[in-house]
Design a protein around this motif. Structure first.
Motif, PDB file in Angstrom:
ATOM      1  N   GLU A  51       0.838  -1.206   0.000  1.00 11.79           N
ATOM      2  CA  GLU A  51       0.000   0.000   0.000  1.00 11.79           C
ATOM      3  C   GLU A  51       0.869   1.250   0.000  1.00 11.79           C
ATOM      4  O   GLU A  51       1.488   1.586   1.012  1.00 11.79           O
ATOM      5  CB  GLU A  51      -0.897  -0.050   1.244  1.00 11.79           C
ATOM      6  CG  GLU A  51      -1.894   1.090   1.299  1.00 11.79           C
ATOM      7  CD  GLU A  51      -2.843   0.959   2.481  1.00 11.79           C
ATOM      8  OE1 GLU A  51      -3.309  -0.156   2.765  1.00 11.79           O
ATOM      9  OE2 GLU A  51      -3.111   1.984   3.118  1.00 11.79           O
TER      10      GLU A  51
ATOM     11  N   GLU B 185      -4.562   3.793  -2.082  1.00 12.71           N
ATOM     12  CA  GLU B 185      -5.475   4.541  -1.192  1.00 12.71           C
ATOM     13  C   GLU B 185      -5.568   6.005  -1.609  1.00 12.71           C
ATOM     14  O   GLU B 185      -4.544   6.669  -1.830  1.00 12.71           O
ATOM     15  CB  GLU B 185      -4.973   4.424   0.255  1.00 12.71           C
ATOM     16  CG  GLU B 185      -5.797   5.239   1.233  1.00 12.71           C
ATOM     17  CD  GLU B 185      -5.578   4.832   2.686  1.00 12.71           C
ATOM     18  OE1 GLU B 185      -5.307   3.646   2.955  1.00 12.71           O
ATOM     19  OE2 GLU B 185      -5.675   5.711   3.546  1.00 12.71           O
TER      20      GLU B 185
ATOM     21  N   ASP C 165      -8.090   1.273  -1.162  1.00  9.89           N
ATOM     22  CA  ASP C 165      -8.558   1.758   0.124  1.00  9.89           C
ATOM     23  C   ASP C 165      -9.299   3.051  -0.170  1.00  9.89           C
ATOM     24  O   ASP C 165      -8.704   4.046  -0.623  1.00  9.89           O
ATOM     25  CB  ASP C 165      -7.388   1.998   1.093  1.00  9.89           C
ATOM     26  CG  ASP C 165      -7.086   0.753   1.915  1.00  9.89           C
ATOM     27  OD1 ASP C 165      -7.661  -0.308   1.613  1.00  9.89           O
ATOM     28  OD2 ASP C 165      -6.280   0.840   2.859  1.00  9.89           O
TER      29      ASP C 165
ATOM     30  N   ASP D   7     -11.152   2.383   4.132  1.00  6.82           N
ATOM     31  CA  ASP D   7     -10.148   2.746   5.142  1.00  6.82           C
ATOM     32  C   ASP D   7     -10.443   4.192   5.539  1.00  6.82           C
ATOM     33  O   ASP D   7      -9.710   5.125   5.196  1.00  6.82           O
ATOM     34  CB  ASP D   7      -8.736   2.594   4.565  1.00  6.82           C
ATOM     35  CG  ASP D   7      -7.681   2.709   5.652  1.00  6.82           C
ATOM     36  OD1 ASP D   7      -8.064   2.978   6.803  1.00  6.82           O
ATOM     37  OD2 ASP D   7      -6.493   2.541   5.358  1.00  6.82           O
TER      38      ASP D   7
HETATM   39 CO    CO Z   1      -5.042   2.104   4.031  1.00  2.76          CO
END
Ligand code: CO
Ligand code: XUL
Length: 436
Positions: free
Chosen positions: A231, A267, A295, A338
Motif C-alpha cells: 500500500e 489509497e 482503500d 479505510d
Molecule cells: Co489504508
C-alpha cells in the motif's frame, strides 16, 4: 443483545428515498457492464477505524460513544466486539472486511500470549463469517503502534525487531489463511526514515526485500494463495516512507523480483499526500498490470494530514470507477473503506450513515463511469488524439522498424512536423460534467 437494535437490514430504496438508513444508489444485484454492482465494488469494512477508532486526534482525547465496549483490553471484550462488528456488517450488507492482527485481539505481554489472544478471537471471527457469509478481504499485521517498532519493522536498525516482525507476519498469514482471506496487505507503517544522517538506506531496502521474500516463501509453505498487496503512502508517520507512491512501489517490486506475487493496494488520501490524483495512481498501477485493490477514503482540502474521511465526492468516485473498469476490475481486491467518522460524529448510528454514503457514492460513480464508457465520446477523442500512431511513421516506430538514423532521414526530407491539434481539455471536462 443487539448493539444496533434500531437498525434493520439496510435496503436499496432508489434515488427518491429520504430514508437515511437506505441505499439510494447501491443496488447490489443491478447489472452494470455484465456484472452485478456487488461484484464490481466488493465493499469492505475496516476493523481498525470502524470498531477501534475512538475519535482521539493529536489535540484531544477519545470522543466515541460505543456502549458495547466494557473499557478493558480483554479477550472477552474483543470477542464481544467481534459479534458487534458482524452485526454491523450484516445489517449494512458489506460482503467483506479487513483487519490488522492487533485490531481484533489485544497484544499480550509476550509474543506467545499475543498469538493465543489472536487465536481465541479468530475462532469467533470464523464462526461469524460462516454464519453471515461475510468474507475476509485481507489481513495484515500492525507493525507500527508498539514502541518496539519505533525505527521500523523489517527496515529497523535492530535485527531483533526484524525477527519479531517476521514472527508476527507468520502468524498473521496463518490467521488470514484460516479465515479464507483473499489477499494479504503490507502497508509500510514506519518503514522509512526521519533523517538520512542516521540511515543506511540501501541496507534498509535490502532487508525490506528480504522480508517480502520470506513472506512469499512462508505463504507457499502453508498454501496461502492470496495476492500480496503493498500500500503506497509517501509520509506519515515517517518523513519519507519507502513505499511512497505507485511508481516507487513498482520499482521496489521489480528491483527485488517480487512482481509475480505482489500488486498494489492504492489509497485515495495517500495519493493526495504523494501529490498525485487517485486517478493517476490507479492508471499507473493498472497499466503496469499491478492494480490489486483500493482503500477508499478522502482527505480534506483544508487539512494537511491523513484525515481518512468517507468518500462522498462523485467526481472522485467517477474517476476511480473509470480506472477500475478500464483496467479490468478490482477483484480479487475490493473497495475497502479505510475511512473513519470524524470525532464529532461520535454516535454508533454515524457509522451507518458514513458507510451508506460511501457505498452510494461509489455505486453512483460506477453508473456514471459506465455511462461515459457506453457513450464513447471520451474514448473517441483520446483515440483521435493518438491517431498519428495508428498509421504511417507512428505505426512504423511502434512496430520497431525505425531508428534514430531513419527518423533523421524522414525528418530531413519532411522539414517540419505535421501540425498539432488541440488537447480539448475543456471539452472533455464539460463532457464528464454532463454525466454527473
Ligand atoms: Co489504508
Ligand atoms: C495507514 C493505512 C493503513 C493500512 C493498513 O495510513 O492506510 O490503515 O491500510 O495497515
Amino acid at each position: 443483545m443487539a448493539a444496533f437494535p434500531e437498525v434493520e437490514k439496510i435496503c436499496y430504496e432508489g434515488p427518491d428515498s429520504k430514508n437515511p438508513l437506505a441505499f439510494q444508489w447501491y443496488n447490489e444485484d443491478e447489472i452494470i457492464e455484465g456484472k452485478s454492482m456487488k461484484d464490481h465494488l466488493r465493499f469492505s469494512v475496516v476493523y481498525w477505524h470502524t470498531f477501534r477508532g475512538n475519535g482521539s486526534d493529536p489535540f484531544g482525547s477519545a470522543t466515541m460513544v460505543r456502549p458495547w465496549e466494557d473499557g478493558t483490553d480483554s479477550v472477552e471484550n474483543a470477542i464481544n466486539r467481534a459479534h458487534v462488528a458482524f452485526e454491523f456488517m450484516e445489517k449494512l450488507g458489506a460482503p467483506f472486511y479487513a483487519f490488522h492482527d492487533r485490531d481484533v485481539a489485544p497484544e499480550g505481554a509476550t509474543l506467545a500470549e499475543s498469538n493465543q489472544n489472536l487465536d481465541a478471537v479468530v475462532a469467533v471471527l470464523k464462526e461469524e463469517q460462516a454464519r453471515t457469509g461475510i468474507k475476509l478481504l485481507w489481513g495484515t499485521a500492525n507493525m507500527f503502534s508498539n514502541p518496539r517498532f519505533m525505527h521500523g519493522a523489517s527496515t529497523s536498525c535492530n535485527a531483533d525487531v526484524f525477527a519479531f516482525a517476521a514472527a508476527q507476519v507468520k502468524k498473521a498469514l496463518e490467521v488470514t489463511k484460516e479465515l479464507g482471506g483473499e489477499n494479504y496487505v503490507f502497508w509500510g507503517g514506519r518503514e522509512g526514515y526521519q533523517n538520512l544522517f542516521n540511515t543506511d538506506m540501501k541496507r534498509e531496502f535490502d532487508n525490506l526485500g528480504r522480508f517480502m521474500h520470506m513472506a512469499v516463501e512462508y505463504a507457499d509453505e502453508i498454501g496461502f494463495g492470496g495476492t500480496f498487496l503493498i500500500e503506497p503512502k509517501p509520509k506519515e508517520p515517517t518523513k519519507h516512507q519507502y513505499d511512497s507512491d505507485a511508481a516507487a512501489c513498482i520499482n521496489f517490486l521489480r528491483a527485488y523480483g517480487l512482481t509475480d506475487r505482489f500488486k498494489l493496494n492504492v489509497e485515495t488520501n495517500h495519493a493526495t499526500l504523494a501529490g498525485h490524483t487517485m486517478m493517476h495512481e490507479l492508471d499507473y498501477a493498472g497499466h503496469q498490470g499491478l492494480l490489486g485493490s483500493i482503500d477508499a477514503n478522502t482527505g480534506d482540502l483544508m487539512l494537511g494530514w491523513d484525515t481518512d474521511q468517507f468518500p462522498t465526492n462523485l467526481y472522485l468516485t467517477t474517476e476511480i470507477m473509470l480506472m477500475l473498469l478500464k483496467h479490468g476490475g478490482v477483484a480479487p481486491g475490493g473497495t475497502n473503506f479505510d475511512a473513519k467518522v470524524r470525532r464529532e460524529s461520535f454516535e454508533p448510528i454515524d457509522l451507518f450513515h458514513a458507510h451508506i454514503g460511501g457505498m452510494d457514492a461509489f455505486a453512483r460513480g460506477l453508473k456514471i463511469a459506465a455511462a461515459i464508457r457506453a457513450a464513447g465520446q471520451v474514448d473517441a477523442i483520446v483515440k483521435d488524439r493518438y491517431s498519428s500512431w495508428d498509421a504511417g511513421i507512428g505505426a512504423r516506430i511502434e512496430s520497431g522498424t525505425e531508428s534514430f538514423k531513419s527518423l533523421e532521414a524522414y525528418m530531413l526530407e519532411k522539414g517540419e512536423v505535421a501540425p498539432n491539434q488541440s488537447g480539448r481539455q475543456e471539452l472533455l471536462e464539460n463532457i464528464i460534467n454532463t454525466y454527473l
